[in-house]
Write a protein that holds these residues in place. Sequence first.
Motif, mmCIF file in Angstrom:
data_model
loop_
_atom_site.group_PDB
_atom_site.id
_atom_site.type_symbol
_atom_site.label_atom_id
_atom_site.label_comp_id
_atom_site.label_asym_id
_atom_site.label_seq_id
_atom_site.Cartn_x
_atom_site.Cartn_y
_atom_site.Cartn_z
ATOM 1 N N VAL A 1 -11.563 101.674 -5.124
ATOM 2 C CA VAL A 1 -11.952 101.049 -3.861
ATOM 3 C C VAL A 1 -11.104 99.806 -3.593
ATOM 4 O O VAL A 1 -10.518 99.211 -4.500
ATOM 5 C CB VAL A 1 -13.444 100.662 -3.874
ATOM 6 N N GLU A 2 -11.068 99.423 -2.333
ATOM 7 C CA GLU A 2 -10.387 98.193 -1.922
ATOM 8 C C GLU A 2 -11.357 97.033 -2.086
ATOM 9 O O GLU A 2 -12.443 97.033 -1.491
ATOM 10 C CB GLU A 2 -9.935 98.293 -0.465
ATOM 11 N N PRO A 3 -11.025 96.037 -2.915
ATOM 12 C CA PRO A 3 -11.943 94.906 -3.068
ATOM 13 C C PRO A 3 -12.098 94.122 -1.762
ATOM 14 O O PRO A 3 -11.250 94.190 -0.866
ATOM 15 C CB PRO A 3 -11.265 94.041 -4.139
ATOM 16 N N ILE A 4 -13.197 93.397 -1.669
ATOM 17 C CA ILE A 4 -13.377 92.473 -0.550
ATOM 18 C C ILE A 4 -13.004 91.076 -1.035
ATOM 19 O O ILE A 4 -13.180 90.733 -2.203
ATOM 20 C CB ILE A 4 -14.814 92.509 -0.007
ATOM 21 N N MET A 5 -12.463 90.265 -0.143
ATOM 22 C CA MET A 5 -11.944 88.956 -0.550
ATOM 23 C C MET A 5 -12.393 87.875 0.421
ATOM 24 O O MET A 5 -12.495 88.109 1.623
ATOM 25 C CB MET A 5 -10.411 89.005 -0.599
ATOM 26 N N THR A 6 -12.683 86.714 -0.131
ATOM 27 C CA THR A 6 -12.873 85.515 0.663
ATOM 28 C C THR A 6 -12.098 84.399 -0.025
ATOM 29 O O THR A 6 -11.518 84.600 -1.104
ATOM 30 C CB THR A 6 -14.361 85.139 0.802
#
Length: 610
Positions: free
Chosen positions: A301-306
């Motif tokens: 999966v594509e990680p989520i980033m902040t």
Amino acid sequence: MRRRTFLKTLPAGAVLAAASAASAAPQTPQATAAEARAARTYPYAGIGPGDRIMGAPFAGRSTVWGTQGAAATAHPAATLIGIDTLRRGGSAIDAAIAINAALGFLEPTANGIGGDAFCLMWDPAQRKVVGFNGSGNSPAGLSLATARSKAGPDGFLPRYGAVTVNVPGTVDAWWSAHQRYGKLPWKDVLLPVAEMCERGIPMPQLIAWYLERNMAGFDRSAAIIEDNDNRKRVYAPGGRTPRSGEVFANPDLGRTYRMIAEGGRDAFYDGPIADQIEGYFRRIGGWMTRADLKAHATEWVEPIMTTYRGVEVYSLGPNTQGLSTNQILNICEQFDLKAMGFQSAASIHHQAEAKRLAFEDRARWFADPRFARTPVEYLNSKAYAAERARLIRPDRVMERAMPGDAPTQGDTTYFSVADSDGMMVSWIQSNYRGMGSGLVPDGADGQTLGFMFQDRGELFALTDGHPNVYAPGKRPFHTIIPGFACKDGQPWMAYGVMGGGMQPQGQAQIVINMVDYGLDPQEAGDAPRWQHEGSTEPTGHPAEGQGVLHLETGVPADTRAALQAMGWTLGEPNGGFGGYQNVVRQVNDRGPWTYGAATEMRKDGIALAY
């Protein structure tokens, strides 16, 4: 796991005896009668740690440094086998698989091949953070109506038994990661662990404590567990669990590992182990089949980033709670925590309120994205965080936290490992509540397979219309989350904090401790922690008023008093503050970059680098 629920199942006072007594020496302005009694019976009341000549006084040890590789795990033997795998030419993924397999034997109270796995890692070839979701589906033959028929008196799914068992994703996660990133032959990764299972290892203090209490908990709930004999054969041979320092072996698990080493993932999902699993559930009246196992596949999966004050923080999206870490940090970024002061009432207050807000969204939205849509981009946005931050009052606790109006909650093991090529792996794996469902499969030969199935299915809701409502072939909401952070597009740290709903709270505290307060990796983990309990849960469990804010004994007395004055209900240390591991990559002014590895006093493990 949802630790507050698990800990309530333990013998009365077992969890709090030491912790309550330690806090009984005047930590708060008014000591209770129970605290006073504990102080008289506990010989170490009021005694703090020794003095360190350097660094933060609360740190139990120094960060360890190396140039070629590093590993930090919850058991010394697992760390050693990870380092040995690296030194034999293995990649960080090879070492991660060996560590995870070893911990399934060494730390059965937290993980095993009957559970699921998740990972975030720095891929040096792609120069990016990648991740996988290794969670399994519910059985295709288990209907919502049948699941509801198994609900307890409270209307929620039980904590143990076959109805809580989903397809275990761990072995396929190993295989999938090894196919992409492995250097050593598959057999060479697993066979040393099989030999360890057969040879045996002395039991460490904390794991011995948890194992005894897990088995006692199963005994108290034996009526809802379809089979209680196999777990006793494996984990309480001779009628009791092994004590600290006694050698514990699991030759049944060693034999299972040998089958996987010889036959790969298919041995587990479409071969002899799958046949034994199907036969076992048929015998006890469960639902898992070989077809369920065969259909499983790890999802990359594509990680989520902040970002948090310029640091890039990565998480995994639903069905995990990784987004909660991002949301807590996004809200905290709206406030000057550094100016408020380390371990101050103001700092802890704002962090805990951010958690309450994030967890209401967690309960409202988080579910298997194949079945329900979570507005991840919106919930992860800075604009939404600013809106939510305005709800926090600086001097008083919010009366009630509510989910946002966005458009259309174990025991766990976590470890970090890195190699000389720059690959850094953040890996987490769990059976959920304590050891899992209570069910250890056996085969036609009468021997067990040496592992326990997870009870992750307990986290499904049973309410029509809830995003996380049970369905056949669906993945439940997951608490386990790896953490990863970068600076200026370069890998910085592979980190994690174990423990159900504590995980996003703990991850946020680690980032805040390092970014806002300048602590090093070891100090950041050894610092006293807070944990808020009582938020609404993705199972449908409602919020418990404003909840309870638990503080470790190292939190200053004036901070406690100020938090109480703000309206917080403070709870005693409850053993649920997680367990932390971290490997950082440091860019140095002189010479090459280096790895720093850290662990903590809350677990039995060690961190090593070379």
